[in-house]
Design an enzyme around this catalytic site. Structure first.
Site, PDB file in Angstrom:
ATOM      1  N   ARG A 137      11.409  -6.562   5.473  1.00 25.21           N
ATOM      2  CA  ARG A 137      11.298  -5.127   5.753  1.00 25.21           C
ATOM      3  C   ARG A 137      11.739  -4.839   7.182  1.00 25.21           C
ATOM      4  O   ARG A 137      12.381  -3.817   7.449  1.00 25.21           O
ATOM      5  CB  ARG A 137       9.848  -4.666   5.531  1.00 25.21           C
ATOM      6  CG  ARG A 137       9.651  -3.175   5.739  1.00 25.21           C
ATOM      7  CD  ARG A 137       8.276  -2.727   5.315  1.00 25.21           C
ATOM      8  NE  ARG A 137       7.291  -2.956   6.365  1.00 25.21           N
ATOM      9  CZ  ARG A 137       6.011  -2.666   6.254  1.00 25.21           C
ATOM     10  NH1 ARG A 137       5.530  -2.173   5.118  1.00 25.21           N
ATOM     11  NH2 ARG A 137       5.169  -2.888   7.251  1.00 25.21           N
ATOM     12  N   ARG A 168      11.220  -1.470  12.552  1.00 27.39           N
ATOM     13  CA  ARG A 168       9.889  -1.573  13.153  1.00 27.39           C
ATOM     14  C   ARG A 168       9.754  -2.913  13.873  1.00 27.39           C
ATOM     15  O   ARG A 168       9.849  -3.963  13.246  1.00 27.39           O
ATOM     16  CB  ARG A 168       8.806  -1.441  12.085  1.00 27.39           C
ATOM     17  CG  ARG A 168       8.688  -0.054  11.519  1.00 27.39           C
ATOM     18  CD  ARG A 168       7.661   0.028  10.425  1.00 27.39           C
ATOM     19  NE  ARG A 168       6.361  -0.520  10.823  1.00 27.39           N
ATOM     20  CZ  ARG A 168       5.309  -0.557  10.037  1.00 27.39           C
ATOM     21  NH1 ARG A 168       5.387  -0.089   8.803  1.00 27.39           N
ATOM     22  NH2 ARG A 168       4.174  -1.063  10.459  1.00 27.39           N
ATOM     23  N   ARG A 194     -10.337   0.494   8.453  1.00 28.17           N
ATOM     24  CA  ARG A 194     -10.002  -0.910   8.688  1.00 28.17           C
ATOM     25  C   ARG A 194     -11.166  -1.699   9.263  1.00 28.17           C
ATOM     26  O   ARG A 194     -11.053  -2.901   9.429  1.00 28.17           O
ATOM     27  CB  ARG A 194      -8.801  -1.023   9.633  1.00 28.17           C
ATOM     28  CG  ARG A 194      -7.525  -0.581   8.984  1.00 28.17           C
ATOM     29  CD  ARG A 194      -6.350  -0.906   9.846  1.00 28.17           C
ATOM     30  NE  ARG A 194      -5.115  -0.503   9.174  1.00 28.17           N
ATOM     31  CZ  ARG A 194      -3.921  -0.771   9.611  1.00 28.17           C
ATOM     32  NH1 ARG A 194      -3.764  -1.453  10.723  1.00 28.17           N
ATOM     33  NH2 ARG A 194      -2.859  -0.380   8.945  1.00 28.17           N
ATOM     34  N   ARG A 225      -1.530  -9.603  13.285  1.00 26.26           N
ATOM     35  CA  ARG A 225      -2.055  -8.499  12.477  1.00 26.26           C
ATOM     36  C   ARG A 225      -2.935  -9.042  11.344  1.00 26.26           C
ATOM     37  O   ARG A 225      -3.965  -8.445  11.018  1.00 26.26           O
ATOM     38  CB  ARG A 225      -0.903  -7.663  11.911  1.00 26.26           C
ATOM     39  CG  ARG A 225      -0.218  -6.831  12.993  1.00 26.26           C
ATOM     40  CD  ARG A 225       1.190  -6.399  12.628  1.00 26.26           C
ATOM     41  NE  ARG A 225       1.273  -5.495  11.506  1.00 26.26           N
ATOM     42  CZ  ARG A 225       2.420  -5.210  10.879  1.00 26.26           C
ATOM     43  NH1 ARG A 225       3.555  -5.779  11.272  1.00 26.26           N
ATOM     44  NH2 ARG A 225       2.429  -4.368   9.876  1.00 26.26           N
ATOM     45  N   LYS A 271       0.824  -1.210   0.000  1.00 33.05           N
ATOM     46  CA  LYS A 271       0.000   0.000   0.000  1.00 33.05           C
ATOM     47  C   LYS A 271       0.859   1.262   0.000  1.00 33.05           C
ATOM     48  O   LYS A 271       0.625   2.165  -0.803  1.00 33.05           O
ATOM     49  CB  LYS A 271      -0.940   0.028   1.211  1.00 33.05           C
ATOM     50  CG  LYS A 271      -1.963  -1.094   1.223  1.00 33.05           C
ATOM     51  CD  LYS A 271      -2.850  -1.040   2.452  1.00 33.05           C
ATOM     52  CE  LYS A 271      -2.125  -1.139   3.769  1.00 33.05           C
ATOM     53  NZ  LYS A 271      -1.462  -2.428   4.037  1.00 33.05           N
TER      54      LYS A 271
END
Length: 190
Positions: free
Chosen positions: A128, A134, A89, A146, A14
């Site tokens: 990532r 993160r 969401r 998630r 995204k």
């Protein structure tokens, strides 16, 4: 004015696609993740509250998310349109977004979902996580949590937007340029 909701599971691309789309269509990109990180980094009251949920891999409650997002829209009164990345969401958030946009004389033009296989996305996020720093991208259990949250709370948005004839699915696997072209084919028809 074009208002596009771009959604998909974490790691679906995204943010990457939003960068191309905002330039091509002159849209204001509103990423809830970026908004959260800004508020957390600057230790705002909403940011500190959001952090307690994000650290567990849970979705931030609607009321907190909506307040942050509305604030960002208000900061851009002359925008040609918005690209909502990671919001809404939940059905409640979608209804709140619709009501907020109506109060501004606007509406969601289309929603576009980037579809991709969970196992591919888990690997993307773990990669990532090696460079992003993160913590939520470095723990496979948190990533899968998630996805569970997404399946339970976000997937129902498909039917919500289909009922409004605003839902479009795009294959999120392939070269970045190919995915951008798939998205552009939909947006150019709006």
């Amino acid at each position: 004015m074009i208002n596009i909701v771009l959604f998909g599971k974490p790691g679906a691309g995204k943010g990457t696609q939003a960068e191309f789309l905002k330039e091509k269509y002159n849209l204001t990109h509103l990423s809830t993740g970026d908004i959260f990180r800004f508020n957390i980094k600057n230790e705002t009251e909403l940011g500190q509250l959001a952090k307690t949920y994000m650290d567990k891999g849970d979705l931030v409650p609607d009321s907190v998310t909506i307040q942050m997002l509305q604030s960002e829209v208000e900061k851009n009164p002359n925008s040609a349109g918005f690209l909502f990345d990671g919001f809404p969401r939940t059905i409640a958030q979608a209804e709140a977004l619709d009501a907020f946009l109506v109060s501004k004389g606007q509406a969601v033009t289309a929603t576009i979902a980037l579809d991709a296989d969970d196992e591919i996305l888990v690997q993307r996020l773990l990669e990532r996580g090696k460079t992003s720093g993160r913590p939520d991208d470095q723990d496979e259990e948190k990533i899968r949590n998630r996805y569970q949250e997404y399946n339970e709370k976000t997937a129902p948005l498909i039917e919500f937007y289909k009922a409004q004839n605003k839902y479009h699915a795009v294959n999120g696997i392939g070269a970045i340029e190919e995915i951008t072209e798939r998205l552009s084919l939909i947006i150019d028809k709006l």
